[in-house]
Design an enzyme around this catalytic site. Structure first.
Site, PDB file in Angstrom:
ATOM      1  N   GLY A   1     -21.562  31.241   8.102  1.00 28.37           N
ATOM      2  CA  GLY A   1     -22.563  32.090   8.745  1.00 28.37           C
ATOM      3  C   GLY A   1     -22.151  33.540   8.638  1.00 28.37           C
ATOM      4  O   GLY A   1     -21.243  33.893   7.891  1.00 28.37           O
ATOM      5  N   THR A   2     -22.843  34.385   9.385  1.00 30.65           N
ATOM      6  CA  THR A   2     -22.587  35.811   9.299  1.00 30.65           C
ATOM      7  C   THR A   2     -21.148  36.143   9.690  1.00 30.65           C
ATOM      8  O   THR A   2     -20.496  36.946   9.055  1.00 30.65           O
ATOM      9  CB  THR A   2     -23.543  36.554  10.248  1.00 30.65           C
ATOM     10  OG1 THR A   2     -24.845  36.063  10.016  1.00 30.65           O
ATOM     11  CG2 THR A   2     -23.496  38.030   9.990  1.00 30.65           C
ATOM     12  N   PHE A   3     -20.690  35.529  10.748  1.00 29.96           N
ATOM     13  CA  PHE A   3     -19.394  35.922  11.284  1.00 29.96           C
ATOM     14  C   PHE A   3     -18.281  34.941  10.986  1.00 29.96           C
ATOM     15  O   PHE A   3     -17.123  35.217  11.216  1.00 29.96           O
ATOM     16  CB  PHE A   3     -19.493  36.086  12.796  1.00 29.96           C
ATOM     17  CG  PHE A   3     -20.447  37.159  13.201  1.00 29.96           C
ATOM     18  CD1 PHE A   3     -20.168  38.480  12.923  1.00 29.96           C
ATOM     19  CD2 PHE A   3     -21.642  36.846  13.815  1.00 29.96           C
ATOM     20  CE1 PHE A   3     -21.053  39.476  13.281  1.00 29.96           C
ATOM     21  CE2 PHE A   3     -22.525  37.835  14.175  1.00 29.96           C
ATOM     22  CZ  PHE A   3     -22.235  39.152  13.901  1.00 29.96           C
ATOM     23  N   SER A   4     -18.638  33.755  10.545  1.00 28.85           N
ATOM     24  CA  SER A   4     -17.576  32.766  10.396  1.00 28.85           C
ATOM     25  C   SER A   4     -17.985  31.653   9.446  1.00 28.85           C
ATOM     26  O   SER A   4     -19.156  31.496   9.126  1.00 28.85           O
ATOM     27  CB  SER A   4     -17.261  32.160  11.760  1.00 28.85           C
ATOM     28  OG  SER A   4     -18.387  31.487  12.255  1.00 28.85           O
ATOM     29  N   SER A   5     -16.966  30.895   8.998  1.00 29.42           N
ATOM     30  CA  SER A   5     -17.218  29.697   8.206  1.00 29.42           C
ATOM     31  C   SER A   5     -16.684  28.515   8.992  1.00 29.42           C
ATOM     32  O   SER A   5     -15.689  28.639   9.701  1.00 29.42           O
ATOM     33  CB  SER A   5     -16.472  29.765   6.879  1.00 29.42           C
ATOM     34  OG  SER A   5     -16.905  30.884   6.164  1.00 29.42           O
TER      35      SER A   5
ATOM     36  N   ASP B   1     -25.706  35.706  16.939  1.00 27.14           N
ATOM     37  CA  ASP B   1     -26.141  35.091  15.681  1.00 27.14           C
ATOM     38  C   ASP B   1     -26.820  33.751  15.935  1.00 27.14           C
ATOM     39  O   ASP B   1     -26.316  32.702  15.556  1.00 27.14           O
ATOM     40  CB  ASP B   1     -24.932  34.932  14.755  1.00 27.14           C
ATOM     41  CG  ASP B   1     -25.334  34.558  13.340  1.00 27.14           C
ATOM     42  OD1 ASP B   1     -26.536  34.635  13.018  1.00 27.14           O
ATOM     43  OD2 ASP B   1     -24.449  34.177  12.549  1.00 27.14           O
TER      44      ASP B   1
ATOM     45  N   LEU C   1     -17.993  23.137   5.883  1.00 22.40           N
ATOM     46  CA  LEU C   1     -19.264  22.546   6.263  1.00 22.40           C
ATOM     47  C   LEU C   1     -20.390  23.562   6.167  1.00 22.40           C
ATOM     48  O   LEU C   1     -21.491  23.231   5.781  1.00 22.40           O
ATOM     49  CB  LEU C   1     -19.178  22.002   7.690  1.00 22.40           C
ATOM     50  CG  LEU C   1     -18.109  20.934   7.915  1.00 22.40           C
ATOM     51  CD1 LEU C   1     -18.037  20.561   9.377  1.00 22.40           C
ATOM     52  CD2 LEU C   1     -18.416  19.696   7.084  1.00 22.40           C
ATOM     53  N   SER C   2     -20.102  24.815   6.515  1.00 21.48           N
ATOM     54  CA  SER C   2     -21.149  25.822   6.429  1.00 21.48           C
ATOM     55  C   SER C   2     -20.525  27.196   6.592  1.00 21.48           C
ATOM     56  O   SER C   2     -19.376  27.313   6.996  1.00 21.48           O
ATOM     57  CB  SER C   2     -22.183  25.612   7.530  1.00 21.48           C
ATOM     58  OG  SER C   2     -21.596  25.882   8.777  1.00 21.48           O
TER      59      SER C   2
END
Ligand SMILES: *[C@@H]1O[C@H](CO)[C@@H](O)[C@H](O)[C@H]1NC(C)=O
Ligand SMILES: *[C@@H]1O[C@H](CO)[C@@H](O)[C@H](O)[C@H]1NC(C)=O
Length: 892
Positions: A623-627, A741, A620-621
């Site tokens: 980010g800096t630390f995780s998907s 974040d 779905l998306s």
């Protein structure tokens, strides 16, 4: 035609007066009847599924959102898409005059009601992106007027029912993303109006019918990720209308038909990952509009045909992992739009033609694993956009030209396993953007490492192993602040390994095979080890030095790099995992897992959680630390799975501590915080489980959905989201948790658009003060990072307020935190703060679609803008506390 609507009522009146009266009476009766019944039905539907916004205007159901009536108060169009709805939709089949039904992007589950087959006027039916299960009801075949049918992204099983053969008017037929099996029925090829057929990501097998497209103006055919066999039928090119052809990831064999060249409207051909054989037909050269040709991982052979050079729009050409031979035709220099040329894993030889330098848009040149035996083009860097130069595993001779330093955009340079000799030119130090890898291993390079390499402060992977490099490893390499992976092994290096955390953290195998090398991590200590410096201190000093020299941009750039890196890695590991998944039923080795919520235990299957993250379509998306992935459990339950980017070793080393933290956070309760409901750990990957949020993220709501005007969130909804986020953060600060974040992508929306701040656990799982100045030290997303962070490298509560202020600005302006329109070096914050100097009024900043609706909205938005300006003040001390922000917003 209806008498009332007759063009010439005078004739009707004079000739058939009595007939008209009768007709009028009948109409009136029908009218009353329709109103009565459709109203009752709509009311019942509303009782069953509770549509937001319905029932506000009690009787005027024709004005309720998503409903469109004809002049007889009869419902003709029902659009309930994207509303997070669930419940029984069978009643809708009573709306007999319905022509248009869109229930897409909700949570409807169970079977597709067979009664939908009674909607005899239906022309458009979209049930995509729900949880409809079981097989496709054969009753849908009774919808004789249907032009568009979309059942994609559900949980449908079974075969495509033959009853659908009757849908003779069908133009758009979409059934992708289900679990349909069996073969594609032959009658699909007899649908004379079929323009679009998408059945990708199913379990379809058998052959593609050899009449598909023979009688219809087929424009788009997408069947990727199935188990289709046999050859690509000539029929799909027969009507010459094909524009997009996607057959990737099947088991197709045979050759590519010559007749493909008849379809001069083709823009995209993607047939990679099949078993196709033979040559690429020369007729490809007739397709002047071709922009995308991808045929990697097949058994294609022959020479690279020069006819590709006639496809002047070609942007991507990927022929990797086939059996192509011969040389690259010099005519390829005509491809001035080419951005990616990927020929890796073939048997292509000779020189890379000089003419390739005319491809001024080339961004990726991947010729690795071939038999190229010339030298590296001296002027390769005259390609102004080159980011990936991958020439590893060839027979390239000569030296690395010093001109390589001109490739200032380069992100990855792979030259390993060639016959390169001479030294590593010091000009390599000019490749300031090099991030992913610099690999010159397995060559015949000699001499010392140039100390200029220390300028590569974004580089993550550095491999000079298996050469004849000598001298010491320069102390200057401590400038490589982002380093994670190094390899100096099997050279002639001497002296002490510099005291630099990334080097000491590397396995000793990275330094073995150098007789003269000593110091950590090697077991051979150096004699004069009196120069014991605290590694942490050293890297800290370097960080300050780098920042001091005006590199405040460093953090934000690094974030981009990391995002990039992580994505590449995840994609690779996901791909690898899928390959093993295909071969055997290799189960991932889960080392720890738990569900904190008692009544969900039964419904969660950990294997299914892990598997879901292997499928890109579930993503779905990131980010800096995780998907974030969507995972459907065998029980039907849908979860949000957050896969932590496994870069930080604390995840592996402090597993028990991490599990304790997770359980603690699981008990942390606030309406606007997204708590973890469980976790799964396998290999070095940690997956956190959350409840599924049907309305996606705030970022999507503001920047994606709102492009379709019907989803444009109005001001009251935006304000309540802004307050919710502020309340969540305020609570977080009250329990002394700092968020690492904050971004609109990390604010998720539940079915009622209540915002929930996500990734709260990251701050407890990843400690940015530990580790090197790389991955873990960079917290935040591009555009949200407070300016002071570049100097302090610490996320603080006022830093959180700043990031929140950016979200508030996004809500007010419907603009992204970073947009090109803001001009060089400026972001949303600067753009807004500088409005007065540009002579712009606040009204010119606010989203005019909202601020011009009413005076009241405008006033409230201006008040919120003031708060956003306070939050984004450059001086941290001047920003209000989160609690104060909540108060101020609530006063609005
Ligand atoms: C109620 O119906 C009227 C038309 O009768 C319409 O103008 C108005 O926007 C509707 N209000 C709501 C809240 O749907
Ligand atoms: C560098 O390239 C060589 C040869 O292509 C390869 O074997 C090696 O794994 C690469 N090094 C890294 C760190 O990826």
């Amino acid at each position: 035609m209806h008498p009332i609507k007759d063009d010439n009522p005078f004739v009707a009146i004079s000739c058939c007066w009595s007939l008209l009266v009768v007709a009028l009476l009948i109409t009136r009766i029908q009218f009353l009847k329709a109103e009565f019944s459709d109203q009752t039905i709509i009311f019942s539907i509303n009782r069953e599924i509770g549509v937001p916004g319905w029932g506000v205007n009690d009787s005027d159901y024709c004005y309720w959102p998503g409903i469109l009536c004809n002049s007889n108060q009869t419902v003709e169009k029902l659009d309930l898409s994207h509303r997070g709805l669930r419940g029984n939709v069978t009643l809708i089949s009573e709306l007999k005059a319905l022509k248009w039904l869109d229930l897409s992007n909700n949570n409807f589950y169970g079977s597709i009601p067979a009664d939908f087959g009674n909607l005899s006027d239906l022309e458009f039916l979209d049930l995509s992106s729900n949880k409809f299960a079981n097989s496709i009801p054969k009753e849908l075949g009774r919808l004789r007027y249907l032009r568009a049918l979309n059942l994609s992204n559900n949980l449908l099983i079974g075969t495509i029912p033959d009853a659908l053969e009757e849908l003779v008017r069908l133009q758009d037929f979409q059934i992708s993303g289900n679990r349909l099996n069996g073969s594609i029925p032959y009658w699909v090829g007899n649908l004379t109006n079929l323009r679009l057929f998408a059945a990708y990501e199913n379990k379809l097998d058998g052959e593609i019918p050899d009449n598909l497209g023979s009688v219809s103006p087929l424009q788009l055919l997408n069947l990727h990720s199935n188990q289709l066999e046999g050859s690509i039928p000539e029929s799909i090119f027969a009507k010459r209308k094909l524009e997009i052809l996607i057959l990737t990831l099947n088991r197709l064999s045979g050759t590519i038909p010559e007749s493909v060249g008849n379809c001069t409207d083709l823009s995209s051909i993607r047939i990679g990952n099949n078993n196709l054989t033979g040559n690429i037909p020369k007729t490809i050269g007739n397709i002047s509009g071709l922009t995308y040709f991808e045929a990697d991982d097949n058994n294609l052979s022959g020479e690279i045909i020069l006819e590709f050079a006639h496809c002047s729009n070609l942007t991507l050409l990927n022929l990797a992992s086939n059996g192509f031979t011969g040389m690259i035709p010099p005519e390829f220099g005509q491809l001035t739009n080419l951005q990616e040329l990927i020929f890796s894993g073939n048997c292509i030889f000779g020189d890379v033609p000089e003419s390739i330098l005319r491809c001024k848009n080339l961004n990726k040149l991947d010729l690795s694993s071939n038999r190229f035996n010339g030298t590296i083009l001296k002027d390769i860097c005259s390609l102004p956009r080159l980011q990936f130069l991958l020439l590893g595993q060839n027979s390239i001779r000569g030296e690395i030209p010093p001109e390589i330093g001109n490739c200032i955009k380069l992100l990855e340079l792979q030259l390993g396993s060639n016959y390169l000799a001479g030294t590593i030119p010091r000009e390599v130090g000019r490749l300031k953007n090099l991030q992913i890898a610099l690999n010159v291993s397995f060559n015949q390079l000699s001499g010392q490492l140039p100390f200029e390499l220390g300028k590569l402060d974004k580089l993550v992977s550095f491999d000079v192993s298996n050469n004849r490099l000598s001298g010491p490893i320069p102390q200057a390499l401590k400038g490589m602040l982002s380093l994670i992976e190094v390899n100096f092994s099997n050279n002639l290096f001497t002296g002490q390994i510099p005291n630099f955390v990334p080097l000491q953290k590397s396995p000793n195998s990275s330094f073995l095979g150098n007789r003269g090398l000593c110091g950590q991590p090697l077991s051979s200590s150096c004699n004069d080890d009196d120069k014991e410096i605290y590694p942490r201190k050293v890297s800290y000093k370097i960080v300050l030095a780098v920042i001091g020299s005006g590199l405040a941009v460093f953090t934000s750039v690094t974030v981009v790099v990391l995002l990039f890196m992580m994505r590449e890695r995840r994609e690779k590991s996901a791909k690898d995992a899928r390959i093993t998944d295909d071969g055997s039923n290799n189960r991932p080795l889960i080392t720890a897992s738990n569900v904190f919520v008692e009544n969900l235990r039964q419904a969660i299957d950990f294997d299914a959680v892990v598997k879901a993250t292997f499928k890109d379509s579930n993503k779905l998306s990131s980010g800096t630390f995780s998907s974030i992935y969507r995972a459907t459990m065998p029980s039907g339950l849908i979860l949000l799975v957050r896969s932590l980017n496994s870069m930080d070793r604390t995840i592996i080393h402090h597993r028990n501590k991490m599990i304790r933290e997770l359980e603690r956070l699981g008990r942390l309760s606030h309406d606007n915080l997204m708590r973890p409901i469980g976790f799964v750990i396998y290999d070095d990957i940690a997956l956190l489980l959350h409840e599924y949020m049907p309305n996606g993220s705030l970022a999507q709501l503001l920047h994606e959905f709102s492009k379709q005007s019907e989803y444009e969130p109005d001001w009251p909804r935006r304000l309540s989201i802004a307050i919710g986020v502020a309340e969540g953060l305020s609570f977080l600060h009250s329990v002394a948790v700092i968020h690492l974040d904050i971004s609109s992508g990390n604010v998720l929306l539940d079915a009622n658009f209540r915002p929930l701040v996500a990734e709260i656990e990251i701050s407890k799982l990843i400690d940015p003060s530990k580790g090197t100045a790389s991955i873990s030290a960079v917290a935040g997303s591009f555009g949200y990072i407070p300016p002071e962070y570049a100097f302090t490298m610490q996320v603080t509560a006022p830093g959180n307020v700043y990031s929140y202020g950016v979200i508030l600005l996004e809500i007010l302006t419907t603009r992204l935190p970073v947009e090109e329109a803001f001009g060089e070096g400026a972001d949303l914050v600067k753009w807004v703060h500088n409005a007065p100097t540009r002579g712009e009024t606040p009204e010119q900043i606010l989203d005019p679609k909202l601020s011009t609706v009413s005076f009241a909205w405008r006033k409230e938005m201006l008040a919120a803008l003031k708060i956003a300006l306070l939050c984004t003040d450059t001086t941290p001390a001047k920003r209000p506390k989160m609690k104060k922000v909540v108060e101020m917003l609530s006063e609005i």
